[in-house]
Scaffold this motif. Structure first.
Motif, short mmCIF file in Angstrom:
data_model
loop_
_atom_site.label_atom_id
_atom_site.label_comp_id
_atom_site.label_asym_id
_atom_site.label_seq_id
_atom_site.Cartn_x
_atom_site.Cartn_y
_atom_site.Cartn_z
N ASP A 184 -10.75 1.20 -1.76
CA ASP A 184 -11.29 1.71 -0.50
C ASP A 184 -10.15 1.81 0.49
OD1 ASP A 184 -12.63 2.38 1.76
OD2 ASP A 184 -13.80 0.53 1.92
N MET A 185 -9.75 3.05 0.78
CA MET A 185 -8.56 3.24 1.62
C MET A 185 -8.83 2.98 3.10
SD MET A 185 -6.90 6.48 -0.35
CE MET A 185 -8.46 7.13 -0.88
N ALA A 186 -10.06 3.16 3.52
CA ALA A 186 -10.48 2.81 4.88
C ALA A 186 -9.52 3.32 5.96
CB ALA A 186 -10.64 1.30 4.99
N ASP A 187 -9.01 4.53 5.72
CA ASP A 187 -8.12 5.18 6.71
C ASP A 187 -6.87 4.37 7.02
OD1 ASP A 187 -9.82 7.37 6.98
OD2 ASP A 187 -11.04 6.30 8.45
N ASN A 188 -6.50 3.45 6.14
CA ASN A 188 -5.31 2.65 6.36
C ASN A 188 -4.32 2.95 5.24
OD1 ASN A 188 -3.33 0.73 6.64
ND2 ASN A 188 -4.73 -0.98 6.97
N TYR A 189 -3.24 3.63 5.59
CA TYR A 189 -2.27 4.05 4.58
C TYR A 189 -0.98 3.25 4.63
CZ TYR A 189 -5.37 8.05 3.97
OH TYR A 189 -6.45 8.85 3.72
N ASP A 190 -1.05 2.05 5.22
CA ASP A 190 0.15 1.22 5.31
C ASP A 190 0.71 0.91 3.93
OD1 ASP A 190 -0.05 1.22 8.02
OD2 ASP A 190 -0.89 -0.81 8.19
N PHE A 191 -0.21 0.76 2.93
CA PHE A 191 0.25 0.42 1.57
C PHE A 191 1.06 1.56 0.97
CE2 PHE A 191 -4.07 2.10 1.35
CZ PHE A 191 -3.98 3.08 0.39
N ILE A 192 0.74 2.82 1.33
CA ILE A 192 1.53 3.95 0.83
C ILE A 192 2.92 3.92 1.46
CG2 ILE A 192 1.76 6.46 0.80
CD1 ILE A 192 -1.20 6.69 0.71
N TYR A 193 2.95 3.70 2.76
CA TYR A 193 4.24 3.65 3.46
C TYR A 193 5.12 2.57 2.86
CZ TYR A 193 7.65 2.73 7.10
OH TYR A 193 8.83 2.51 7.77
N ALA A 194 4.54 1.42 2.55
CA ALA A 194 5.32 0.31 1.98
C ALA A 194 5.92 0.69 0.63
CB ALA A 194 4.45 -0.93 1.85
N HIS A 195 5.11 1.32 -0.23
CA HIS A 195 5.62 1.73 -1.55
C HIS A 195 6.71 2.79 -1.41
CE1 HIS A 195 3.09 -0.57 -4.22
NE2 HIS A 195 2.01 -0.20 -3.58
N ILE A 196 6.50 3.76 -0.54
CA ILE A 196 7.49 4.82 -0.35
C ILE A 196 8.79 4.25 0.23
CG2 ILE A 196 8.02 6.89 1.01
CD1 ILE A 196 5.13 7.76 0.60
N LYS A 197 8.65 3.34 1.19
CA LYS A 197 9.83 2.70 1.80
C LYS A 197 10.64 1.95 0.74
CE LYS A 197 11.12 -0.71 5.31
NZ LYS A 197 10.59 -1.68 6.32
N ASN A 198 9.93 1.19 -0.13
CA ASN A 198 10.62 0.42 -1.16
C ASN A 198 11.27 1.33 -2.20
OD1 ASN A 198 9.89 -2.01 0.03
ND2 ASN A 198 8.04 -2.23 -1.21
N LEU A 199 10.57 2.40 -2.58
CA LEU A 199 11.12 3.35 -3.54
C LEU A 199 12.37 4.01 -2.98
CD1 LEU A 199 11.06 5.08 -6.11
CD2 LEU A 199 9.45 6.61 -4.94
N ARG A 200 12.29 4.45 -1.76
CA ARG A 200 13.43 5.13 -1.11
C ARG A 200 14.63 4.19 -1.04
NH1 ARG A 200 15.03 5.73 4.37
NH2 ARG A 200 16.18 7.67 4.73
N LYS A 201 14.38 2.94 -0.69
CA LYS A 201 15.45 1.94 -0.58
C LYS A 201 16.14 1.73 -1.92
CE LYS A 201 16.20 -2.86 0.93
NZ LYS A 201 15.52 -4.08 1.48
#
Length: 225
Positions: A184-201
């Protein structure tokens, strides 16, 4: 890689979900024609495992609707009836493969992998993007010929970005691809940002160019600047 299983026998449905999930696929499943129709209309899948005989309809009708909508999801038809007419009809309608029950789950997994390679990777196990090399079968990533370690979600995210390079991917599309309807994403996409940030790093630390772009108000794009 995201799979939809359409199978009305609960035990077989669950065994396919369990096995394919263990093979690192994101699996969704339904047990009837109506629910399958809704899923197919709303979402896109790398492969659909489609039973022909459903309690409230025929899987071949779903296949026909899928192709009439010009959707590119891979499709494997499964059926308890070893009838040539079913197979020929399904393949003519655009199915990619056909399995007759009973079948080994390992065989199903191999067929799914082959379809995904053929559709997304032009039949190759190796996915290249400049200095990035991904072995889809071994699930390994190399940057300038050096291995890097990614989590499962980071790996799935990188493959998804490269397969869809130069396209803007919405946060909703990314979340739905990585988790299916199990979250249930509940309009909160912080988890996507965290994964993208870690991948980019990790990519930058390994010597990769910076390909991940945030497109304000739209999502993300993997491309040359």
């Amino acid at each position: 890689m995201k799979i939809l299983i359409v199978e009305d026998q609960p035990a077989l449905n669950r065994s396919m979900v369990d096995y394919l999930s263990s093979q690192q696929y994101v699996c969704e499943s339904v047990e009837n024609f109506r629910d399958a129709q809704e899923k197919i209309e709303l979402y896109q899948y790398d492969c659909i495992v489609l039973d022909i005989m459903l309690p409230d309809g025929n899987g071949l009708q779903l296949l026909q609707q899928l192709k009439e909508s010009n959707k590119q999801d891979g499709v494997i038809i499964i059926s308890a009836r070893n009838e040539l007419d079913d197979k020929i009809t399904g393949l003519k309608l655009g199915a990619d493969d056909y399995l007759t029950k009973p079948f080994h789950l390992s065989e199903l997994s191999v067929r799914i992998a082959a379809i995904i390679r053929r559709k997304s990777l032009q039949g190759s196990n190796i996915l290249h993007y400049n200095e990035i090399t991904i072995d889809i079968q071994a699930k390994t990533v190399r940057i300038n010929d050096k291995d890097i370690t990614l989590t499962r979600k980071e790996y799935d995210l990188l493959v998804y970005f490269i397969v869809n390079k130069n396209r803007v991917l919405s946060k909703n599309a990314i979340a739905e691809h990585l988790w299916g309807d199990a979250m249930d994403m509940a309009d909160n996409y912080d988890f996507i940002y965290a994964h993208i940030k870690n991948l980019r790093k990790k990519l930058l630390a390994a010597g990769s160019d910076d390909y991940l772009q945030s497109i304000y108000g739209m999502g993300y794009k993997f491309s040359m600047h």
